[in-house]
Design an enzyme around this catalytic site. Structure first.
Site, PDB file in Angstrom:
ATOM      1  N   ASP A  31       0.843  -1.196   0.000  1.00  0.00           N
ATOM      2  CA  ASP A  31       0.000   0.000   0.000  1.00  0.00           C
ATOM      3  C   ASP A  31       0.880   1.249   0.000  1.00  0.00           C
ATOM      4  OD1 ASP A  31      -2.230   1.568   0.111  1.00  0.00           O
ATOM      5  OD2 ASP A  31      -2.969   0.812   2.028  1.00  0.00           O
ATOM      6  N   ASP A  32       0.814   2.032  -1.076  1.00  0.00           N
ATOM      7  CA  ASP A  32       1.557   3.298  -1.179  1.00  0.00           C
ATOM      8  C   ASP A  32       3.071   3.119  -1.191  1.00  0.00           C
ATOM      9  OD1 ASP A  32      -0.950   4.408  -1.073  1.00  0.00           O
ATOM     10  OD2 ASP A  32      -0.578   5.673   0.672  1.00  0.00           O
ATOM     11  N   CYS A  71      -5.967   4.057  -4.313  1.00  0.00           N
ATOM     12  CA  CYS A  71      -6.068   2.610  -4.147  1.00  0.00           C
ATOM     13  C   CYS A  71      -7.339   1.947  -4.647  1.00  0.00           C
ATOM     14  CB  CYS A  71      -5.827   2.234  -2.698  1.00  0.00           C
ATOM     15  SG  CYS A  71      -6.944   3.012  -1.541  1.00  0.00           S
ATOM     16  N   ARG A  75      -6.997  -1.129  -7.363  1.00  0.00           N
ATOM     17  CA  ARG A  75      -7.257  -2.490  -6.891  1.00  0.00           C
ATOM     18  C   ARG A  75      -8.417  -3.128  -7.649  1.00  0.00           C
ATOM     19  NH1 ARG A  75      -5.013  -3.431  -1.500  1.00  0.00           N
ATOM     20  NH2 ARG A  75      -3.486  -1.790  -1.129  1.00  0.00           N
ATOM     21  N   LYS A 127      -5.927  -5.669   3.402  1.00  0.00           N
ATOM     22  CA  LYS A 127      -6.742  -4.525   3.002  1.00  0.00           C
ATOM     23  C   LYS A 127      -7.631  -4.877   1.809  1.00  0.00           C
ATOM     24  CE  LYS A 127      -6.334   0.125   1.069  1.00  0.00           C
ATOM     25  NZ  LYS A 127      -5.504   1.331   0.932  1.00  0.00           N
ATOM     26  N   HIS A 129     -10.827  -2.417   0.648  1.00  0.00           N
ATOM     27  CA  HIS A 129     -11.125  -1.071   0.152  1.00  0.00           C
ATOM     28  C   HIS A 129     -11.862  -1.062  -1.188  1.00  0.00           C
ATOM     29  CE1 HIS A 129      -9.744   3.327   0.923  1.00  0.00           C
ATOM     30  NE2 HIS A 129     -11.059   3.198   0.851  1.00  0.00           N
ATOM     31  N   SER A 159      -9.277   0.827   5.193  1.00  0.00           N
ATOM     32  CA  SER A 159      -7.842   1.013   5.017  1.00  0.00           C
ATOM     33  C   SER A 159      -7.221   1.309   6.370  1.00  0.00           C
ATOM     34  CB  SER A 159      -7.574   2.182   4.058  1.00  0.00           C
ATOM     35  OG  SER A 159      -6.194   2.342   3.829  1.00  0.00           O
ATOM     36  N   HIS A 229       1.139   2.466   4.153  1.00  0.00           N
ATOM     37  CA  HIS A 229       0.177   3.563   4.224  1.00  0.00           C
ATOM     38  C   HIS A 229       0.248   4.173   5.619  1.00  0.00           C
ATOM     39  CE1 HIS A 229      -3.664   5.687   3.951  1.00  0.00           C
ATOM     40  NE2 HIS A 229      -3.813   5.296   2.694  1.00  0.00           N
ATOM     41  N   ASP A 281      -0.074  -0.701  -4.954  1.00  0.00           N
ATOM     42  CA  ASP A 281      -1.302  -0.225  -5.595  1.00  0.00           C
ATOM     43  C   ASP A 281      -1.128   1.108  -6.308  1.00  0.00           C
ATOM     44  OD1 ASP A 281      -1.040   1.240  -3.243  1.00  0.00           O
ATOM     45  OD2 ASP A 281      -3.070   0.865  -2.528  1.00  0.00           O
ATOM     46  N   ASN A 282      -0.172   1.923  -5.859  1.00  0.00           N
ATOM     47  CA  ASN A 282       0.114   3.213  -6.497  1.00  0.00           C
ATOM     48  C   ASN A 282       1.439   3.724  -5.946  1.00  0.00           C
ATOM     49  OD1 ASN A 282      -2.541   3.898  -4.443  1.00  0.00           O
ATOM     50  ND2 ASN A 282      -0.622   4.901  -3.966  1.00  0.00           N
ATOM     51  N   LYS A 302       1.699   9.641  -5.289  1.00  0.00           N
ATOM     52  CA  LYS A 302       0.304   9.290  -5.055  1.00  0.00           C
ATOM     53  C   LYS A 302      -0.608  10.490  -5.344  1.00  0.00           C
ATOM     54  CE  LYS A 302      -2.847   7.588  -1.497  1.00  0.00           C
ATOM     55  NZ  LYS A 302      -2.989   6.990  -0.151  1.00  0.00           N
TER      56      LYS A 302
END
Length: 511
Positions: A31-32, A71, A75, A127, A129, A159, A229, A281-282, A302
């Site tokens: 995540d991130d 995200c 996703r 996660k 989301h 999240s 994250h 995810d990003n 992001k």
């Protein structure tokens, strides 16, 4: 004739691999985590870890893209092989909020649904989301179980977030309305504790793998970490430290979690028949000072659509099938993972809708020379912010129709305190359309092979043919584009998850 016969033989081998082996499949999604956050992707001070081992033992992508810079849309695309705009995962909230009555549409066909139909056990931890409830606080109709996952362990339907900070460095106390943990469809903590979060994911995922191995069934595991994250955290008994401070320690715990699962599949003797994909995810959230990610040489991060927001780390590992230490510099999308995994499992991608992902089996198994793959080099990728087409990647070029301003570290230093400590949750520009969005006519053009940092604009007058080719592909794309209904704008107070509606605070810290 000889070349043609060779290609036919290679394609036959690939088909036989798909049918005979039907590999177990694991997606590790961070995540991130930014393009430059890992040692194997060039970070100068981040410690080496098991994720970096995957890169040495498999194929590392250098031009892998998520479909979106936040995200929920990215996703949704990974799990369906379709652009978020087709699915409807766009809107003013940018991601699914806790009070959304919507989720990933039931009529979208997900990777786990297809794999389940061809005999795979499907499992998920971490996660989600992609939606929770519809119009009641406990309906759970958008949770993973309803999208093809037969087994769902501990998960965060929303999240990890700044509002979930337990350290009291950023918040006096976590906000229960944004921070809740489920087991399958049941709330088990509100607000949740980070203390054993990663360890719990690892233990439960290992149990799932063991059970399927004992049954001699192929499995698909979607293991979705909440590192890195905000809010930053390290497990209570993990004791990870890093040269980079808390952010680097989070990377180390993330990598540890991946490593524990890899040890498990090796101990069970299924290593050679397990295909593993690691990605994020990003891009990294650069405005969060030293508690945000690092996108290396890439511009932005992001929430914007420069390379730093959408070009992400990606690693595939499959011993005996994917050559160790391979570097894949071709343009690849996370959308391609859907199509590739489905085909390797012996499934079929849906024929009644547009699937945006390509099958890259020939790339990863070596049936095409990576250095001379002209078809892939000329592919075009579309990047939407909500329903606005922001940019495309085409061959060596990136064409921006809209951009968001990117500040230097000095310009957002007021959000950072001593040693790069973030004083507030800050994003320079988030939504679109908005006042901070800049339209470009003619569009901005960068050669991102020569200039991955997007620092030097090319003259549109000297690239008219390029723009004509992009215009042609856009017309072709638009002819197939049916926008899904906006799912991210709606709010509905009764949709707010609440462990006990008799408590106005919705706080239930169950043991």
């Amino acid at each position: 004739m000889a070349i043609r016969c060779t290609n036919l033989i290679l394609l036959t081998i690939i088909a036989n691999i798909s049918t005979a082996l039907r590999p177990n499949m694991i997606i590790f999604i961070a995540d991130d985590v930014g393009y430059g956050d890992l040692k194997s992707y060039g970070h100068p001070t981040q410690e080496w870890g098991p994720i970096d081992d995957l890169a040495e033992e498999g194929m590392k992508f250098t031009s892998l893209y998520s479909t979106n810079s936040v995200c929920s849309p990215s996703r949704a695309a990974l799990l369906t092989g379709r652009l978020p705009i087709r699915i409807g995962v766009y809107g003013k909230n940018m991601v699914f909020p806790a009070q959304s009555p919507n989720g990933l549409p039931k009529d979208e066909i997900t990777m786990p649904e297809i794999l389940r139909d061809v005999g795979y056990a499907t499992g998920m931890v971490g996660k989600w989301h992609l939606g929770i409830n519809d119009y009641t606080p406990m309906s759970g109709v958008h949770l993973p179980h309803y999208h093809g996952f037969d087994w769902v362990g501990t998960n965060l339907p929303l999240s990890n977030a700044w509002a979930c900070d337990e350290t009291k460095k950023h918040m006096d106390a976590p906000n229960p309305f944004n921070c809740f943990m489920y087991n399958n469809e049941t709330i088990i903590q509100q607000p949740f504790s980070h203390q054993y979060l990663t360890k719990t994911f690892v233990v439960e995922a290992s149990t799932f793998i063991k059970q399927q191995t004992e049954k001699d069934e192929p499995f698909f595991l979607y293991m979705s970490f909440v590192h890195n994250h905000v809010a930053m955290f390290i497990g209570k008994d993990a004791k990870f430290t890093s040269n980079r401070g808390i952010y680097g320690a989070g990377i180390r715990e993330l990598s540890w979690g991946v490593g524990e699962i890899m040890k498990e599949i090796q101990s069970l003797g299924i290593d050679n028949n397990t295909l593993v994909f690691f990605t994020s995810d990003n891009g990294g959230h650069i405005e969060l000072c030293n508690e945000g990610g690092n996108n290396g040489i890439l511009k932005g991060g992001k929430a914007n659509y420069y390379e730093g927001g959408i070009r992400v780390p990606g690693i595939l590992r499959w011993p005996g099938q994917i050559s160790a230490g391979t570097i894949n510099s071709n343009i690849v999308s996370q959308l391609d993972i859907f199509t590739t995994f489905v085909n390797l499992a012996g499934g079929e991608t849906p024929s009644d809708r547009v699937i945006d992902g390509r099958d890259i089996t020939q790339q990863i198994l070596g049936a095409m020379k990576l250095k001379n793959e002209s078809k892939t080099k000329k592919r075009i990728l579309f990047f939407y912010c909500n329903d606005m087409l922001f940019a495309v990647r085409y061959g060596s070029y990136k064409v921006h129709f809209y951009t968001m301003p990117v500040k230097s570290k000095e310009e957002y230093a007021d959000a950072c305190g001593e040693g790069g400590f973030p004083n507030k949750l800050y994003v320079n520009c988030l939504n679109c359309p908005s006042d901070c969005v800049i339209k470009h006519d003619p569009p901005l053009i960068f050669n991102v092979d020569a200039d991955p940092g997007e620092g030097y604009q090319l003259d549109p007058a000297l690239h008219k043919l390029l723009l004509l080719e992009v215009k042609h592909f856009l017309a072709e794309h638009n002819s197939t584009l049916i926008k899904g209904e906006d799912l991210l704008s709606a709010l509905n107070q009764p949709s707010q998850p609440c462990c006990d509606s008799s408590k106005p605070s919705c706080s239930c810290n169950y043991p």
